[in-house]
Design a protein around this motif. Structure first.
Motif, PDB file in Angstrom:
ATOM      1  N   LEU A   1       0.846  -1.195   0.000  1.00 49.97           N
ATOM      2  CA  LEU A   1       0.000   0.000   0.000  1.00 49.97           C
ATOM      3  C   LEU A   1       0.883   1.247   0.000  1.00 49.97           C
ATOM      4  CD1 LEU A   1      -2.698  -1.071   2.640  1.00 49.97           C
ATOM      5  CD2 LEU A   1      -3.002  -0.902   0.159  1.00 49.97           C
ATOM      6  N   THR A   2       0.613   2.142  -0.925  1.00 49.50           N
ATOM      7  CA  THR A   2       1.424   3.352  -1.026  1.00 49.50           C
ATOM      8  C   THR A   2       0.926   4.464  -0.111  1.00 49.50           C
ATOM      9  OG1 THR A   2       0.088   4.076  -2.929  1.00 49.50           O
ATOM     10  CG2 THR A   2       2.101   2.830  -3.400  1.00 49.50           C
ATOM     11  N   ASP A   3      -0.341   4.436   0.225  1.00 47.93           N
ATOM     12  CA  ASP A   3      -0.902   5.450   1.115  1.00 47.93           C
ATOM     13  C   ASP A   3      -0.629   5.074   2.565  1.00 47.93           C
ATOM     14  OD1 ASP A   3      -3.348   6.491   2.865  1.00 47.93           O
ATOM     15  OD2 ASP A   3      -3.181   7.819   1.116  1.00 47.93           O
ATOM     16  N   GLN A   4       0.093   5.920   3.289  1.00 45.35           N
ATOM     17  CA  GLN A   4       0.488   5.607   4.658  1.00 45.35           C
ATOM     18  C   GLN A   4      -0.707   5.451   5.576  1.00 45.35           C
ATOM     19  OE1 GLN A   4       3.683   4.966   5.726  1.00 45.35           O
ATOM     20  NE2 GLN A   4       2.648   4.303   7.594  1.00 45.35           N
ATOM     21  N   GLU A   5      -1.732   6.261   5.379  1.00 47.52           N
ATOM     22  CA  GLU A   5      -2.931   6.172   6.230  1.00 47.52           C
ATOM     23  C   GLU A   5      -3.645   4.846   6.025  1.00 47.52           C
ATOM     24  OE1 GLU A   5      -7.062   8.696   7.126  1.00 47.52           O
ATOM     25  OE2 GLU A   5      -5.480   9.544   5.858  1.00 47.52           O
ATOM     26  N   GLN A   6      -3.781   4.419   4.779  1.00 49.71           N
ATOM     27  CA  GLN A   6      -4.408   3.129   4.494  1.00 49.71           C
ATOM     28  C   GLN A   6      -3.569   1.986   5.070  1.00 49.71           C
ATOM     29  OE1 GLN A   6      -4.949   2.844   0.249  1.00 49.71           O
ATOM     30  NE2 GLN A   6      -6.798   4.108   0.252  1.00 49.71           N
ATOM     31  N   ARG A   7      -2.263   2.111   4.989  1.00 51.24           N
ATOM     32  CA  ARG A   7      -1.397   1.072   5.519  1.00 51.24           C
ATOM     33  C   ARG A   7      -1.536   0.959   7.031  1.00 51.24           C
ATOM     34  NH1 ARG A   7       4.805   1.821   4.265  1.00 51.24           N
ATOM     35  NH2 ARG A   7       3.927   2.001   2.169  1.00 51.24           N
ATOM     36  N   ASP A   8      -1.604   2.096   7.711  1.00 54.56           N
ATOM     37  CA  ASP A   8      -1.758   2.083   9.166  1.00 54.56           C
ATOM     38  C   ASP A   8      -3.074   1.432   9.579  1.00 54.56           C
ATOM     39  OD1 ASP A   8       0.668   3.340   9.432  1.00 54.56           O
ATOM     40  OD2 ASP A   8      -0.179   5.358   9.657  1.00 54.56           O
ATOM     41  N   ARG A   9      -4.146   1.747   8.842  1.00 55.40           N
ATOM     42  CA  ARG A   9      -5.455   1.145   9.150  1.00 55.40           C
ATOM     43  C   ARG A   9      -5.423  -0.357   8.907  1.00 55.40           C
ATOM     44  NH1 ARG A   9      -7.861   5.715   6.526  1.00 55.40           N
ATOM     45  NH2 ARG A   9      -8.220   4.431   4.674  1.00 55.40           N
ATOM     46  N   ALA A  10      -4.729  -0.765   7.861  1.00 55.87           N
ATOM     47  CA  ALA A  10      -4.650  -2.203   7.552  1.00 55.87           C
ATOM     48  C   ALA A  10      -3.916  -2.949   8.657  1.00 55.87           C
ATOM     49  CB  ALA A  10      -3.964  -2.410   6.210  1.00 55.87           C
ATOM     50  N   TYR A  11      -2.856  -2.352   9.185  1.00 57.54           N
ATOM     51  CA  TYR A  11      -2.121  -2.983  10.276  1.00 57.54           C
ATOM     52  C   TYR A  11      -2.961  -3.068  11.549  1.00 57.54           C
ATOM     53  CZ  TYR A  11       2.522  -3.166   8.059  1.00 57.54           C
ATOM     54  OH  TYR A  11       3.602  -3.490   7.267  1.00 57.54           O
ATOM     55  N   GLN A  12      -3.813  -2.074  11.780  1.00 60.24           N
ATOM     56  CA  GLN A  12      -4.618  -2.037  13.002  1.00 60.24           C
ATOM     57  C   GLN A  12      -5.656  -3.155  13.040  1.00 60.24           C
ATOM     58  OE1 GLN A  12      -6.267   1.912  13.162  1.00 60.24           O
ATOM     59  NE2 GLN A  12      -4.279   2.886  13.568  1.00 60.24           N
ATOM     60  N   GLY A  13      -6.154  -3.562  11.887  1.00 59.44           N
ATOM     61  CA  GLY A  13      -7.165  -4.610  11.844  1.00 59.44           C
ATOM     62  C   GLY A  13      -8.536  -4.090  12.247  1.00 59.44           C
ATOM     63  N   GLU A  14      -9.494  -4.978  12.257  1.00 66.47           N
ATOM     64  CA  GLU A  14     -10.881  -4.639  12.608  1.00 66.47           C
ATOM     65  C   GLU A  14     -11.343  -5.527  13.759  1.00 66.47           C
ATOM     66  OE1 GLU A  14     -15.377  -4.809  10.619  1.00 66.47           O
ATOM     67  OE2 GLU A  14     -13.586  -5.185   9.394  1.00 66.47           O
ATOM     68  N   THR A  15     -11.745  -4.899  14.836  1.00 65.17           N
ATOM     69  CA  THR A  15     -12.203  -5.650  16.006  1.00 65.17           C
ATOM     70  C   THR A  15     -13.496  -6.378  15.702  1.00 65.17           C
ATOM     71  OG1 THR A  15     -11.192  -4.026  17.488  1.00 65.17           O
ATOM     72  CG2 THR A  15     -12.857  -5.471  18.429  1.00 65.17           C
ATOM     73  N   THR A  16     -13.589  -7.637  16.067  1.00 65.41           N
ATOM     74  CA  THR A  16     -14.824  -8.392  15.874  1.00 65.41           C
ATOM     75  C   THR A  16     -15.762  -8.140  17.049  1.00 65.41           C
ATOM     76  OG1 THR A  16     -13.784 -10.324  16.900  1.00 65.41           O
ATOM     77  CG2 THR A  16     -13.714 -10.188  14.515  1.00 65.41           C
ATOM     78  N   PRO A  17     -17.071  -8.158  16.812  1.00 57.18           N
ATOM     79  CA  PRO A  17     -18.034  -7.827  17.871  1.00 57.18           C
ATOM     80  C   PRO A  17     -17.964  -8.814  19.036  1.00 57.18           C
ATOM     81  CG  PRO A  17     -19.078  -7.825  15.693  1.00 57.18           C
ATOM     82  CD  PRO A  17     -17.730  -8.436  15.522  1.00 57.18           C
ATOM     83  N   THR A  18     -18.132  -8.304  20.230  1.00 59.02           N
ATOM     84  CA  THR A  18     -18.193  -9.138  21.430  1.00 59.02           C
ATOM     85  C   THR A  18     -19.026  -8.422  22.478  1.00 59.02           C
ATOM     86  OG1 THR A  18     -16.888 -10.250  23.138  1.00 59.02           O
ATOM     87  CG2 THR A  18     -16.067  -8.152  22.343  1.00 59.02           C
ATOM     88  N   TYR A  19     -19.662  -9.199  23.356  1.00 61.46           N
ATOM     89  CA  TYR A  19     -20.484  -8.623  24.415  1.00 61.46           C
ATOM     90  C   TYR A  19     -19.713  -8.470  25.720  1.00 61.46           C
ATOM     91  CZ  TYR A  19     -24.284  -9.649  21.188  1.00 61.46           C
ATOM     92  OH  TYR A  19     -25.081  -9.692  20.080  1.00 61.46           O
ATOM     93  N   ASP A  20     -18.516  -9.034  25.791  1.00 66.75           N
ATOM     94  CA  ASP A  20     -17.741  -8.985  27.031  1.00 66.75           C
ATOM     95  C   ASP A  20     -16.260  -9.087  26.672  1.00 66.75           C
ATOM     96  OD1 ASP A  20     -16.546  -9.245  29.488  1.00 66.75           O
ATOM     97  OD2 ASP A  20     -17.987 -10.703  30.272  1.00 66.75           O
TER      98      ASP A  20
END
Length: 289
Positions: free
Chosen positions: A76-95
């Motif tokens: 990824l050439t865009d630094q902002e997109q790269r940072d978001r990709a590294y952060q990942g996406e939290t999966t839903p949880t109730y606890d």
């Protein structure tokens, strides 16, 4: 005329009470035992698990850990997109103290990769059953649902592994969008899945590509308290490698899939398994530390 002696009624009652107390004070008999099935004050409750909280799954993997699993991020050439990709996406949880999951996705010039990591802290609400014992049952259910093939007893090497020992009947975690993970605090959920749905398109992919016997779905003896690996190739030539392991009262599920960008190309089983096993060992070490 001589009067008869008279003892007041209160004095008689007092004398009787004193006699009763004196007669009972010499008894050495222990108090009554609790009835069968009752929990007496001396009953010992089952031990709680080693882990009382969970770390955040998205923060558990460094960029250096993610790079070999998701090579598309570095492209990824865009630094902002790269940072978001590294952060990942939290999966839903109730606890968050009971479950923590994270998913990543990256597209490169060669393939599209998805990664899912799920932590489940198992808690037993039965005083007679420890958290570890409950976690053993949760892990066993996941292994059963994975439907691993029986170990080969023929003694054949890689050349003789293209028989019926394939992973076609196995179910697997698919961290891709087609099988979205839905982790929750319900530890009775079937596993080999890490909270993800099983892929209905799984075929005898490992056999079809001539996977050696030592790369077939199997249990792992050198990871956590118990572990297994699953490897499934779909009809669309998407390979999914799953590793699930237990350490005390925590069950960790990793799902990693890859779809080649080149028609007719099948993701390499050995390479993908090696990546996932290294990640699993790193996570197991972090829990042990």
């Amino acid at each position: 005329m001589q009067r008869k002696a008279y003892v007041p009624g209160a004095a008689v009652l007092l004398a009787a009470l004193l006699a009763a107390c004196t007669g009972g004070s010499g008894s050495d008999s222990p108090p009554d035992d609790p009835k069968p099935g009752d929990t007496g004050p001396s009953a010992t409750a089952a031990q709680p698990g080693k882990y009382r909280t969970l770390s955040d799954a998205c923060s558990a993997l460094s960029q250096g850990t993610l790079d070999p699993l998701l090579p598309g991020i570095k492209q990824l050439t865009d630094q902002e997109q790269r940072d978001r990709a590294y952060q990942g996406e939290t999966t839903p949880t109730y606890d968050n103290d009971r479950r923590s999951g994270c998913r990543w996705k990256a597209e490169s010039t060669d393939a599209t990769d998805h990664l899912l990591v799920d932590f489940e802290r198992v808690v037993s609400y039965d005083n007679a059953v420890s958290d570890d014992t409950r976690a053993q049952k949760v892990f066993a259910a996941k292994q059963t649902d994975a439907n691993l093939p029986e170990p080969s007893t023929s003694g054949s090497g890689p050349e003789g592994s293209e028989g019926s020992e394939g992973s076609g009947s196995s179910t697997s975690t698919s961290p891709s969008g087609s099988a979205s993970p839905t982790p929750s605090g319900d530890s009775s959920r079937s596993a080999g899945s890490g909270g993800a749905s099983s892929s209905g398109s799984a075929t005898a992919g490992a056999t079809a590509t001539g996977t050696p016997a030592d790369l077939q779905p199997r249990t792992l003896d050198d990871l956590g308290d118990a572990a297994f690996l699953n490897d499934v190739l779909s009809t669309a030539r998407q390979r999914t490698v799953t590793v699930v392991f237990r350490t005390s009262n925590v069950v960790v599920s990793i799902g990693y899939d890859e779809q080649s960008a080149h028609p007719g190309t099948v993701p390499d089983s050995e390479e993908m398994q090696d990546r996932v096993r290294k990640l699993a060992q790193q996570l197991a070490d972090s829990f042990a530390g």
